[in-house]
Design an enzyme around this catalytic site. Sequence first.
Site, PDB file in Angstrom:
ATOM      1  N   THR A 100       1.014  -1.057  -0.045  1.00 39.24           N
ATOM      2  CA  THR A 100       0.051  -0.153   0.118  1.00 39.24           C
ATOM      3  C   THR A 100       0.939   1.218  -0.176  1.00 39.24           C
ATOM      4  OG1 THR A 100      -1.740  -1.179   1.164  1.00 39.24           O
ATOM      5  CG2 THR A 100      -1.933   1.225   1.364  1.00 39.24           C
ATOM      6  N   LYS A 176      -7.449   0.491  -2.610  1.00 36.89           N
ATOM      7  CA  LYS A 176      -7.069   0.142  -1.585  1.00 36.89           C
ATOM      8  C   LYS A 176      -6.971   1.479  -0.355  1.00 36.89           C
ATOM      9  CE  LYS A 176      -5.065  -2.363   1.639  1.00 36.89           C
ATOM     10  NZ  LYS A 176      -3.576  -2.677   1.684  1.00 36.89           N
ATOM     11  N   LYS A 247       1.128   5.153   8.595  1.00 36.58           N
ATOM     12  CA  LYS A 247       1.437   5.204   7.092  1.00 36.58           C
ATOM     13  C   LYS A 247       0.234   5.724   6.379  1.00 36.58           C
ATOM     14  CE  LYS A 247       2.603   1.804   4.802  1.00 36.58           C
ATOM     15  NZ  LYS A 247       1.847   0.997   3.723  1.00 36.58           N
TER      16      LYS A 247
END
Length: 277
Positions: A100, A176, A247
């Site tokens: 990701t 995502k 993150k």
Amino acid sequence: MINNDSPHIAVIGLGAMGLPMATHLATTFAVTGFEPYPPRRTEAEQAGINAESTPAAACTEADIALLAVRDQAQAETALFGPDGVTQTLKSGSPVILTSTVGPDAARDLADKLAAAGYPLVDAPISGGPVRAGNGDLLIVVGADTATLDRARPVLDHLASTLTIVGPRPGDGQALKTINQLLAGVHIAAAAEAIALARGLDLVPALVIDALSQGAAGSFMFSERGPRMLQAYTGGAEVKSRIDIFVKDMGIVTTVGRTAHVPLPLAAAAQQLFLIAE
């Protein structure tokens, strides 16, 4: 059983998701891995995966490289560093990005790989280590048809749900990002609910079990909730890391800001993960 006509896969990064993916792929494909951390290489060898100490060494015989690294910086180094994937991977071989990193980062990596002669399959994954080891992942994909066709046997082997979002790298990352928005908010909400249960002198395990059956339930509440209770007593197996969600929620809020979409719940969850970090 391994089919000798199947592509040889180099799995770059044998961490929490990379190693179970590599192990599952090795039931059908020839697999070589890369892992910089020696104890993790030993663990991979014990699982039957030949683990190299550089991405270049892992890709010497590979037909496809699959990246399972933490973030864009690690992907850049693994691909383009002095011992990177592009030093040895056969020209024209697909690179599957399962990490990701966000839409813009995926497009940037795709442009750099294209200039070096490699197509990118943007294929971020979701589901956790157990599902990775069982080939039960959700994978969302951005790739053109020709490149996707070459990578499809690998993706089909890893996924129980494979969604083709669009033809461009970055399309998979976009979907995502929404997944991580929901996952991050649900984790924060689950923790808050458990804290309130404690404050009301209720038995948290009973609360989780009861509410998971109704409209208030979510995967994160029913799956992460019990592990939160285990962590409270120091007995939980670590399957993810706070800094990963720091993150990922940073990607979510950045994408929202770029798209001019307010994301107040995601922003609040991001602050909670920052506090926990």
